[in-house]
Design a protein around this motif. Structure first.
Motif, PDB file in Angstrom:
ATOM      1  N   ARG A 166       0.838  -1.192   0.000  1.00 36.79           N
ATOM      2  CA  ARG A 166       0.000   0.000   0.000  1.00 36.79           C
ATOM      3  C   ARG A 166       0.879   1.251   0.000  1.00 36.79           C
ATOM      4  NH1 ARG A 166      -3.260  -3.763   0.606  1.00 36.79           N
ATOM      5  NH2 ARG A 166      -5.107  -4.029   1.851  1.00 36.79           N
ATOM      6  N   VAL A 167       0.569   2.197  -0.842  1.00 34.73           N
ATOM      7  CA  VAL A 167       1.358   3.423  -0.943  1.00 34.73           C
ATOM      8  C   VAL A 167       1.237   4.247   0.338  1.00 34.73           C
ATOM      9  CG1 VAL A 167       1.608   5.591  -2.215  1.00 34.73           C
ATOM     10  CG2 VAL A 167       1.173   3.475  -3.450  1.00 34.73           C
ATOM     11  N   TRP A 168       0.034   4.301   0.897  1.00 35.04           N
ATOM     12  CA  TRP A 168      -0.163   5.108   2.088  1.00 35.04           C
ATOM     13  C   TRP A 168       0.691   4.631   3.260  1.00 35.04           C
ATOM     14  CZ3 TRP A 168      -1.791   2.403   6.256  1.00 35.04           C
ATOM     15  CH2 TRP A 168      -2.522   1.248   6.051  1.00 35.04           C
ATOM     16  N   PHE A 169       0.987   3.331   3.330  1.00 34.61           N
ATOM     17  CA  PHE A 169       1.826   2.780   4.386  1.00 34.61           C
ATOM     18  C   PHE A 169       3.217   3.406   4.336  1.00 34.61           C
ATOM     19  CE2 PHE A 169       4.931  -0.553   5.603  1.00 34.61           C
ATOM     20  CZ  PHE A 169       4.606  -0.683   6.939  1.00 34.61           C
ATOM     21  N   TRP A 170       3.808   3.446   3.151  1.00 31.79           N
ATOM     22  CA  TRP A 170       5.160   3.993   3.003  1.00 31.79           C
ATOM     23  C   TRP A 170       5.175   5.510   3.145  1.00 31.79           C
ATOM     24  CZ3 TRP A 170       8.576   0.702   4.099  1.00 31.79           C
ATOM     25  CH2 TRP A 170       8.387  -0.639   3.795  1.00 31.79           C
ATOM     26  N   VAL A 171       4.075   6.167   2.775  1.00 31.56           N
ATOM     27  CA  VAL A 171       3.984   7.615   2.984  1.00 31.56           C
ATOM     28  C   VAL A 171       3.977   7.921   4.478  1.00 31.56           C
ATOM     29  CG1 VAL A 171       2.461   9.618   2.690  1.00 31.56           C
ATOM     30  CG2 VAL A 171       2.866   8.079   0.769  1.00 31.56           C
ATOM     31  N   ILE A 172       3.226   7.152   5.253  1.00 27.54           N
ATOM     32  CA  ILE A 172       3.184   7.362   6.702  1.00 27.54           C
ATOM     33  C   ILE A 172       4.540   7.067   7.333  1.00 27.54           C
ATOM     34  CG2 ILE A 172       2.186   6.489   8.861  1.00 27.54           C
ATOM     35  CD1 ILE A 172      -0.455   6.211   7.316  1.00 27.54           C
ATOM     36  N   ILE A 173       5.199   6.001   6.901  1.00 23.44           N
ATOM     37  CA  ILE A 173       6.532   5.680   7.441  1.00 23.44           C
ATOM     38  C   ILE A 173       7.517   6.804   7.107  1.00 23.44           C
ATOM     39  CG2 ILE A 173       8.495   4.095   7.244  1.00 23.44           C
ATOM     40  CD1 ILE A 173       6.191   2.992   8.925  1.00 23.44           C
ATOM     41  N   ALA A 174       7.483   7.303   5.875  1.00 21.52           N
ATOM     42  CA  ALA A 174       8.379   8.403   5.488  1.00 21.52           C
ATOM     43  C   ALA A 174       8.077   9.651   6.321  1.00 21.52           C
ATOM     44  CB  ALA A 174       8.233   8.697   4.004  1.00 21.52           C
ATOM     45  N   PHE A 175       6.796   9.940   6.536  1.00 25.04           N
ATOM     46  CA  PHE A 175       6.409  11.098   7.341  1.00 25.04           C
ATOM     47  C   PHE A 175       6.918  10.947   8.777  1.00 25.04           C
ATOM     48  CE2 PHE A 175       3.232  13.327  10.001  1.00 25.04           C
ATOM     49  CZ  PHE A 175       3.459  14.620   9.548  1.00 25.04           C
ATOM     50  N   ILE A 176       6.802   9.765   9.335  1.00 24.20           N
ATOM     51  CA  ILE A 176       7.283   9.517  10.698  1.00 24.20           C
ATOM     52  C   ILE A 176       8.797   9.703  10.773  1.00 24.20           C
ATOM     53  CG2 ILE A 176       7.650   7.676  12.408  1.00 24.20           C
ATOM     54  CD1 ILE A 176       4.808   6.692  11.635  1.00 24.20           C
ATOM     55  N   LEU A 177       9.521   9.200   9.777  1.00 28.38           N
ATOM     56  CA  LEU A 177      10.976   9.360   9.769  1.00 28.38           C
ATOM     57  C   LEU A 177      11.373  10.829   9.622  1.00 28.38           C
ATOM     58  CD1 LEU A 177      12.077   6.251   7.713  1.00 28.38           C
ATOM     59  CD2 LEU A 177      12.437   6.673  10.143  1.00 28.38           C
TER      60      LEU A 177
END
Length: 130
Positions: free
Chosen positions: A63-74
């Motif tokens: 899911r794209v949103w999963f990696w967007v959230i991980i990138a945002f958290i980082l």
């Protein structure tokens, strides 16, 4: 007299902890070289918790949103490590960084769980309309 359970089929060994440690070791040495060991330990604990949260939610990796959230958290964590003044002295770093790491893991897991519920609802409602 005795219940005999047949031997269970062995599952493959999960080397996730070893992989995370192998990824974090160069990060620790690089940050220690550039700054200090306390900041390096804090960064490694935070990165390790993020990686552990990714491992737990690995089924969402497509899911794209999963990696967007991980990138945002980082991205949120990047200024946090140098901005926080880590105490220098006799207090072992693990005593104050590990509770922060656990809290960070719980926040990340909660955010991913919330996003999973939110995005799975929106995708199921669009599926029903079609």
């Amino acid at each position: 007299m005795f219940d005999y359970d047949p031997p269970k089929e062995k599952e493959p060994v999960d080397y996730t902890g070893l992989k995370i440690g192998g990824i974090l070791a160069p990060v620790f040495f690089l940050i220690t070289f550039l700054s200090n060991a306390d900041m390096a330990l804090a960064a490694c604990i935070v990165l390790g918790m993020v990686m552990f949260a990714i491992k737990i939610r690995w089924h969402l990796r497509k899911r794209v949103w999963f990696w967007v959230i991980i990138a945002f958290i980082l991205v949120l964590h990047i200024p946090l490590i140098p901005m926080v003044r880590w105490p220098q002295g006799n207090v072992p770093t693990l005593f104050y960084t590990m509770p922060l790491g656990i809290a960070d893991f719980l926040i990340i897991s909660g955010a991913l769980g919330f996003a999973e519920r939110f995005f799975s609802k929106s995708s199921s409602s669009t599926d029903e309309e079609e």
